[in-house]
Design an enzyme around this catalytic site. Structure first.
Site, PDB file in Angstrom:
ATOM      1  N   CYS A 230     -32.558  -5.856 -54.410  1.00  0.00           N
ATOM      2  CA  CYS A 230     -33.647  -6.824 -54.534  1.00  0.00           C
ATOM      3  C   CYS A 230     -34.216  -6.758 -55.951  1.00  0.00           C
ATOM      4  O   CYS A 230     -34.436  -5.685 -56.491  1.00  0.00           O
ATOM      5  CB  CYS A 230     -34.795  -6.625 -53.556  1.00  0.00           C
TER       6      CYS A 230
ATOM      7  N   ARG B 119     -29.036  -7.400 -58.737  1.00  0.00           N
ATOM      8  CA  ARG B 119     -29.636  -6.446 -57.811  1.00  0.00           C
ATOM      9  C   ARG B 119     -29.517  -6.885 -56.353  1.00  0.00           C
ATOM     10  O   ARG B 119     -29.765  -6.097 -55.428  1.00  0.00           O
ATOM     11  CB  ARG B 119     -31.118  -6.259 -58.130  1.00  0.00           C
TER      12      ARG B 119
ATOM     13  N   TRP C  80     -31.477  -8.538 -51.356  1.00  0.00           N
ATOM     14  CA  TRP C  80     -30.321  -7.874 -50.741  1.00  0.00           C
ATOM     15  C   TRP C  80     -30.844  -7.382 -49.402  1.00  0.00           C
ATOM     16  O   TRP C  80     -31.673  -6.468 -49.341  1.00  0.00           O
ATOM     17  CB  TRP C  80     -29.861  -6.710 -51.616  1.00  0.00           C
TER      18      TRP C  80
ATOM     19  N   ASN D  20     -39.338  -4.900 -52.833  1.00  0.00           N
ATOM     20  CA  ASN D  20     -38.029  -4.270 -52.957  1.00  0.00           C
ATOM     21  C   ASN D  20     -38.151  -2.885 -52.362  1.00  0.00           C
ATOM     22  O   ASN D  20     -38.960  -2.086 -52.844  1.00  0.00           O
ATOM     23  CB  ASN D  20     -37.650  -4.196 -54.448  1.00  0.00           C
ATOM     24  N   GLY D  21     -37.400  -2.598 -51.302  1.00  0.00           N
ATOM     25  CA  GLY D  21     -37.487  -1.282 -50.671  1.00  0.00           C
ATOM     26  C   GLY D  21     -37.500  -1.412 -49.166  1.00  0.00           C
ATOM     27  O   GLY D  21     -37.137  -2.455 -48.623  1.00  0.00           O
TER      28      GLY D  21
ATOM     29  N   GLU E 248     -11.097   5.472 -58.864  1.00  0.00           N
ATOM     30  CA  GLU E 248     -11.888   4.432 -59.521  1.00  0.00           C
ATOM     31  C   GLU E 248     -11.112   3.104 -59.540  1.00  0.00           C
ATOM     32  O   GLU E 248     -11.692   2.041 -59.323  1.00  0.00           O
ATOM     33  CB  GLU E 248     -12.262   4.895 -60.940  1.00  0.00           C
TER      34      GLU E 248
ATOM     35  N   LYS F 181     -12.515  -0.292 -57.758  1.00  0.00           N
ATOM     36  CA  LYS F 181     -12.694  -1.568 -58.472  1.00  0.00           C
ATOM     37  C   LYS F 181     -12.026  -2.689 -57.698  1.00  0.00           C
ATOM     38  O   LYS F 181     -12.583  -3.760 -57.538  1.00  0.00           O
ATOM     39  CB  LYS F 181     -12.080  -1.515 -59.886  1.00  0.00           C
TER      40      LYS F 181
ATOM     41  N   GLU G  60     -13.910  -3.511 -54.365  1.00  0.00           N
ATOM     42  CA  GLU G  60     -15.243  -4.079 -54.603  1.00  0.00           C
ATOM     43  C   GLU G  60     -15.191  -5.570 -54.914  1.00  0.00           C
ATOM     44  O   GLU G  60     -15.995  -6.338 -54.419  1.00  0.00           O
ATOM     45  CB  GLU G  60     -15.890  -3.409 -55.825  1.00  0.00           C
TER      46      GLU G  60
ATOM     47  N   HIS H 297       0.950  13.591 -46.829  1.00  0.00           N
ATOM     48  CA  HIS H 297       0.207  14.030 -45.642  1.00  0.00           C
ATOM     49  C   HIS H 297      -0.473  12.860 -44.943  1.00  0.00           C
ATOM     50  O   HIS H 297      -1.457  13.060 -44.240  1.00  0.00           O
ATOM     51  CB  HIS H 297      -0.826  15.088 -46.045  1.00  0.00           C
TER      52      HIS H 297
ATOM     53  N   LYS I   7     -25.997  -3.943 -57.450  1.00  0.00           N
ATOM     54  CA  LYS I   7     -25.724  -3.021 -58.548  1.00  0.00           C
ATOM     55  C   LYS I   7     -26.575  -1.763 -58.454  1.00  0.00           C
ATOM     56  O   LYS I   7     -26.132  -0.681 -58.800  1.00  0.00           O
ATOM     57  CB  LYS I   7     -25.991  -3.732 -59.876  1.00  0.00           C
TER      58      LYS I   7
HETATM   59  C1  G6P Z   1     -23.666   0.701 -56.474  1.00  0.00           C
HETATM   60  C2  G6P Z   1     -22.933  -0.028 -57.570  1.00  0.00           C
HETATM   61  C3  G6P Z   1     -21.844   0.851 -58.155  1.00  0.00           C
HETATM   62  C4  G6P Z   1     -22.428   2.172 -58.631  1.00  0.00           C
HETATM   63  C5  G6P Z   1     -23.219   2.871 -57.527  1.00  0.00           C
HETATM   64  C6  G6P Z   1     -24.025   4.042 -58.075  1.00  0.00           C
HETATM   65  O1  G6P Z   1     -22.831   0.886 -55.393  1.00  0.00           O
HETATM   66  O2  G6P Z   1     -22.377  -1.234 -57.077  1.00  0.00           O
HETATM   67  O3  G6P Z   1     -21.230   0.198 -59.241  1.00  0.00           O
HETATM   68  O4  G6P Z   1     -21.401   3.013 -59.057  1.00  0.00           O
HETATM   69  O5  G6P Z   1     -24.157   1.968 -56.943  1.00  0.00           O
HETATM   70  O6  G6P Z   1     -25.009   3.536 -58.932  1.00  0.00           O
HETATM   71  P1  G6P Z   1     -25.632   4.308 -60.135  1.00  0.00           P
HETATM   72  O7  G6P Z   1     -26.553   3.319 -60.775  1.00  0.00           O
HETATM   73  O8  G6P Z   1     -26.378   5.476 -59.546  1.00  0.00           O
HETATM   74  O9  G6P Z   1     -24.555   4.750 -61.040  1.00  0.00           O
END
Ligand code: G6P
Length: 610
Positions: free
Chosen positions: A2, A27, A73, A99-100, A483, A487, A490, A506, A605
Site C-alpha cells: 500500500c 507498493r 495491496w 497502510n498496515g 534467484e 525472477k 515472479e 534426490h 515491492k
Molecule cells: C518483496 C519483493 C522482493 C524482495 C522482498 C524482500 O517480496 O517483491 O523483490 O526481495 O520483498 O524485500 P526487501 O525490501 O526486504 O529486500
C-alpha cells in the site's frame, strides 16, 4: 505494501496526489482512491491501477488544496471499489487512508456495531476511522485528541493519514510499523510512504518514527507521540535524483534497472576501495575488534535479499573464516533462536521496510546481538533501527522484481567479507589487492553480458510457453539458481525451481523430460566437472539444457542445447555476473507472455505486513 500520499498547501492537490500514487504504485496496485477536501469531502475510488482511477475521475470535481491518495495491496477484504481506500467515518465527516494491519479490528468492530455503527467495507481500516469519530463524539474531545486516543487502543501496524470536513485546517498522519515521510515545503506539507512523491516539490523531509503523530494545522506542523509528548522537527535533506524515478527511454523499469547494473555496482563500491588494497566501510570499521572475535554471523532477509544472504554465507566463510547462518526473517522471528552478544547479525533489505526483517532485527537486538543493516532506501526503517550499516547505493529500484539491488547487496557483502578477512589476517595484502582489482573489472564484464540481450530474447522466444523451469547451480552458483528461478516465477508466472545441482537426483530429476528446460550455471571455476556430470544426467533424460558458461567453453557447448557465454571471473564474483543473463531471460519471457513485468500480479515491492 500500500502506498499513501497526502498534501496540504496552496497548490491543487489532485495532480500531486495522482502523480504521487503513480510513483508509489510499486507498493501495491489492486485498487486506488483519492479524497479531496473543498467545501465538501469528495472521495473517488476504483479497483485496478492508478491510471484507471485517474481516468474515472475525469469530469468530476477535483478541486481542493488538501487531499490524500492510496494505492492498495489487499490484506482484509478482496480488491474491489468498496474495499479501496479512503474509508469514511460513520457520519461521513472523516476519511482515512492506511497502510498496515489493525490486528484487533474484529473486537473493535464488534463494540462499534453495538454502539450503532454500520460498515460499508470488509477492511480493518474502516474500523479505525469509525473508532476515531466515536471517541471524538462520546469523549467530547477535539479531532487531534481523538486520533491520539484511538491509536492508543489499536494493536497492529499502520501508517495513516486522516482528514475531516469539520476540521478543514487539519491533516493528521501517524506511524507505527509502516513507513511515513513528511515533506516540509514553503507553507505546504506532504505525507507519503516514501520520498518519491515528495522530491520534486521539496527536499526537506522528516522521517516519522514509530508511535509518532504528525499534525498539520493552520499553525504549521507539529509532531508528538501517542503519549502526547511533543517532539522536535528533525528535518533531513533528500538526495534522490529525479531522473532515477523515470523509465528513461526503457520499456520497463525492470529493464532499465537490469541495464543500470554496471553503474549501480560501481556506485556500491565507489569510495569504499582505497588504493586497491583496503576497504573502508565506516559502519564495519567501528566494529573491527568485535568482528575479530565474534562467534558467528547470522544473516537475515526475505526474498531476493535472502538469496544475497546465501551468497554472503559463502563469502564470509571463504574470506573471513567466520561461521554463518542464513535465516528467512519470517521463520527466525517465530522460533526461539539462540542468539548471544557474541553474534553479529546482518539484516539485508532493499526497501529497509520489510516487516518480517524488522521484527527479526528487534528479536536479535533484545538478545544482545550487534545488528548491521545492508539497505538501499536511505532513511528507511531498518537503517534507523540497526546499530550500524552500509547503504548499497543502487538508486531507486521501482520494478517489483529486484535486480540491481541484488547485485549491489552482493557487492556490499563482498566488501565486508574481504575487509573482515583482511583485518583478521585471513586474506594477505597481495590477495586483497587481487580481489579488489577483480571487483573493479566487474562493471565492464556486465556491460559485455548486456550486449547479449538480443540473443537472450531469441532464447526467450523458444521457451516462453514452457510450463516449468529448473535452475541448477553448485556452491555460489546455487543462490544464483534460486534467484534465476524466483525472477522467472515472479514476473512470468511460469513455475520454476532453483536447486543445488547435486540434489537434483534426490527429487527434481523425476520431473525431467523433453519438455523441461534446465538452466545450469556451468562456469569453469565453479565445480565445473561436477556440474558437467549433472548436465549429462539431464541430457540422458532429454531435458533441454540452457547453460551459463565461461567464454570459450567447449565441453559444455558440446552438451547443452543452448549456451550463454559470460566473461571469466573468480568464483566469489560469479553471482554478480551470472545473474544478469537470468534476469534478462525472465524479463523477455515475461514480456513475450504479455505479463506486466513491473507490477506482477499479487506481489508488492515493499512487504510491510507479515
Ligand atoms: C518483496 C519483493 C522482493 C524482495 C522482498 C524482500 O517480496 O517483491 O523483490 O526481495 O520483498 O524485500 P526487501 O525490501 O526486504 O529486500
Amino acid at each position: 505494501m500500500c502506498g499513501i500520499v497526502a498534501y496540504k498547501g496552496p497548490r491543487e492537490a489532485y495532480p500531486i496526489l495522482i502523480k504521487g500514487l503513480k510513483r508509489l504504485e510499486y507498493r501495491g496496485y489492486d485498487s486506488a482512491g483519492i479524497a479531496l477536501l473543498n467545501e465538501s469531502l469528495n472521495i473517488y475510488k476504483k479497483a485496478g491501477k492508478v491510471a484507471d482511477l485517474d481516468e474515472s475521475c475525469q469530469g468530476k470535481d477535483l478541486s481542493g488544496h488538501i487531499g490524500m491518495g492510496h494505492t492498495r495491496w489487499a490484506t482484509h477484504g478482496e480488491p474491489n471499489d468498496r474495499n479501496a481506500h479512503p474509508h469514511m467515518s460513520q457520519s461521513g465527516d472523516m476519511a482515512i487512508i492506511h497502510n498496515g494491519i489493525i490486528e484487533n479490528y474484529a473486537s473493535l468492530k464488534e463494540a462499534l456495531i453495538l454502539r450503532g455503527h454500520t460498515f460499508k467495507s470488509d477492511t480493518d481500516t474502516e474500523v479505525l476511522i469509525h473508532l476515531i469519530e466515536d471517541i471524538k463524539d462520546k469523549a467530547n474531545v477535539g479531532f487531534e485528541e481523538a486520533v491520539r486516543i484511538a491509536l492508543s487502543e489499536v494493536i497492529g501496524a499502520y501508517a495513516i493519514v486522516i482528514l475531516s470536513k469539520s476540521n478543514p485546517d487539519y491533516l493528521i498522519a501517524a506511524r507505527k510499523g509502516s513507513p511515513l515521510v513528511v515533506g516540509v515545503g514553503e507553507d505546504e506539507y506532504f505525507f507519503a510512504s516514501d520520498a518519491t512523491p515528495i522530491v520534486e516539490y521539496t527536499r526537506n523531509v522528516i522521517y516519522l518514527n514509530d508511535g509518532e503523530i504528525a499534525i498539520v494545522s493552520k499553525d504549521g506542523l507539529k509532531i508528538k507521540t501517542i503519549e502526547n509528548i511533543d517532539k522536535p522537527l528533525y528535518i533531513q535533506e533528500l538526495e534522490i535524483n529525479l531522473e532515477t524515478l523515470e523509465k528513461g527511454g526503457y520499456e520497463h523499469f525492470m529493464l532499465k534497472e537490469i541495464f543500470e547494473q554496471p553503474k549501480s555496482i560501481l556506485d556500491s563500491f565507489r569510495g569504499r576501495i582505497h588504493d586497491h588494497k583496503q576497504v573502508v566501510m565506516a559502519g564495519i570499521d567501528q566494529y573491527e575488534n568485535k568482528l575479530k572475535n565474534i562467534n558467528r554471523i547470522l544473516i537475515i532477509g526475505c526474498g531476493t535479499s535472502w538469496h544475497a544472504g546465501l551468497v554472503g554465507e559463502y563469502l564470509f566463510e571463504e574470506f573471513s573464516r567466520i561461521p554463518v547462518e542464513v535465516e528467512y526473517a519470517s521463520e527466525f522471528r517465530y522460533r526461539n533462536p539462540i542468539v548471544t552478544e557474541n553474534d553479529f547479525v546482518i539484516a539485508i533489505s532493499q526497501s529497509g521496510e520489510t516487516a518480517d526483517t524488522l521484527a527479526a532485527i528487534e528479536l536479535a537486538k533484545e538478545k544482545g546481538a550487534t545488528i548491521f543493516g545492508i539497505c538501499n532506501v536511505v532513511g528507511s526503517s531498518i537503517p534507523r533501527t540497526t546499530h550500524a550499516g552500509a547503504y548499497i547505493h543502487a538508486g531507486p529500484e521501482i520494478g517489483v522484481a529486484s535486480t540491481k539491488a541484488f547485485t549491489a547487496q552482493v557487492t556490499a557483502l563482498l566488501l565486508m567479507s574481504f575487509s573482515i578477512g583482511h583485518k583478521k589476517g585471513v586474506i594477505s595484502d597481495r590477495r586483497m589487492r587481487e580481489l579488489l582489482t577483480e571487483l573493479e573489472t566487474i562493471p565492464a564484464k556486465i556491460e559485455k553480458i548486456l550486449k547479449l540481450d538480443t540473443y537472450i530474447k531469441e532464447l526467450a522466444e523458444l521457451f516462453k510457453d514452457s510450463k516449468n523451469f529448473l535452475y541448477l547451480g553448485r556452491g555460489v552458483g546455487f543462490p544464483v539458481a534460486l534467484e534465476g528461478a524466483l525472477k522467472l516465477k515472479e514476473i512470468s508466472y511460469i513455475h520454476a525451481e532453483g536447486y543445488p545441482a547435486a540434489e537434483m537426483k534426490h527429487g527434481p530429476i523425476a520431473l525431467i523430460d523433453a519438455e523441461m528446460p534446465v538452466v545450469v550455471i556451468a562456469t569453469q571455476r565453479n565445480h565445473y566437472d561436477k556440474v558437467v556430470s549433472n548436465i549429462q544426467e539431464v541430457k540422458a533424460r532429454k531435458g533441454k539444457i540452457i547453460a551459463i558458461v565461461t567464454e570459450g567453453d567447449t565441453v559444455v557447448k558440446g552438451l547443452a542445447d543452448y549456451i550463454i557465454e559470460i566473461p571469466d571471473t573468480e568464483e566469489a564474483f560469479l553471482p554478480l555476473i551470472a545473474t544478469i543473463p537470468l534476469q534478462l531471460l525472465s524479463y523477455h519471457i515475461a514480456v513475450l507472455r504479455g505479463c506486466n513485468v513491473d507490477q506482477p500480479r499479487n506481489l508488492a515491492k515493499s512487504v510491510t505486513v507479515e
